[in-house]
Design a protein around this motif. Structure first.
Motif, PDB file in Angstrom:
ATOM      1  N   ALA A 226      -7.917   6.327   1.333  1.00  0.00           N
ATOM      2  CA  ALA A 226      -8.235   4.905   1.131  1.00  0.00           C
ATOM      3  C   ALA A 226      -8.552   4.644  -0.342  1.00  0.00           C
ATOM      4  O   ALA A 226      -8.129   3.634  -0.905  1.00  0.00           O
TER       5      ALA A 226
ATOM      6  N   GLY B 296       0.822  -1.193   0.000  1.00  0.00           N
ATOM      7  CA  GLY B 296       0.000   0.000   0.000  1.00  0.00           C
ATOM      8  C   GLY B 296       0.861   1.249   0.000  1.00  0.00           C
ATOM      9  O   GLY B 296       2.060   1.203   0.271  1.00  0.00           O
TER      10      GLY B 296
ATOM     11  N   THR C  96      -2.519   2.740   2.620  1.00  0.00           N
ATOM     12  CA  THR C  96      -2.794   1.787   3.699  1.00  0.00           C
ATOM     13  C   THR C  96      -2.062   2.131   4.993  1.00  0.00           C
ATOM     14  O   THR C  96      -2.341   1.546   6.026  1.00  0.00           O
TER      15      THR C  96
ATOM     16  N   MET D  13      -6.338  -0.119   7.054  1.00  0.00           N
ATOM     17  CA  MET D  13      -5.332   0.936   7.143  1.00  0.00           C
ATOM     18  C   MET D  13      -4.679   0.920   8.520  1.00  0.00           C
ATOM     19  O   MET D  13      -5.314   0.595   9.512  1.00  0.00           O
TER      20      MET D  13
END
Length: 125
Positions: free
Chosen positions: A59, A3, A64, A97
């Motif tokens: 997001a 991420g 993340t 996250m």
């Protein structure tokens, strides 16, 4: 999938939009130092984006890992009480996250040293 990481400068907010200019300048400086990092500005109140709406946008961009830096001079009620509650809700809402919260920027020794140097310089002009 790796991420993306984001750094969020978290400020109080004010009714006068000009108040946010130094924070936008800070955002630009940080972004220039780390071009691959997502650097955003969020506010507690009175201005947009607020932290929850910014997190939703992050997001959607595949972020993340979020580090939140309170750009407050001290660890007052907003940083010690309000921010943890907001982050707790964000963790529930955005389970994929990770959130990290730094201390208030104004409590860092290097920031205080820079402020002291500025204060002393002001009397020599």
């Amino acid at each position: 999938m790796d991420g993306r990481r984001a750094l969020v400068l978290f400020a109080h907010g004010a009714r006068d939009q000009r108040w946010a200019e130094p924070f936008r300048r800070l955002q630009n400086i940080v972004q220039a130092h780390s071009p691959k990092l997502v650097v955003e500005l969020a506010f507690l109140e009175l201005m947009s984006p607020r932290l929850p709406e910014l997190t939703m946008a992050l997001a959607g961009q595949g972020v993340t890992d979020v580090t939140i830096v309170p750009v407050f001079l001290g660890q007052g009620g907003h940083v010690m009480r309000d921010l943890p509650g907001i982050v707790e809700e964000l963790q529930r809402t955005h389970a994929g996250m990770q959130f990290h919260v730094a201390g208030a920027v104004g409590e860092d020794d290097s920031v205080l040293q820079a402020m002291a140097a500025y204060c002393l310089q002001s009397i020599q002009d």
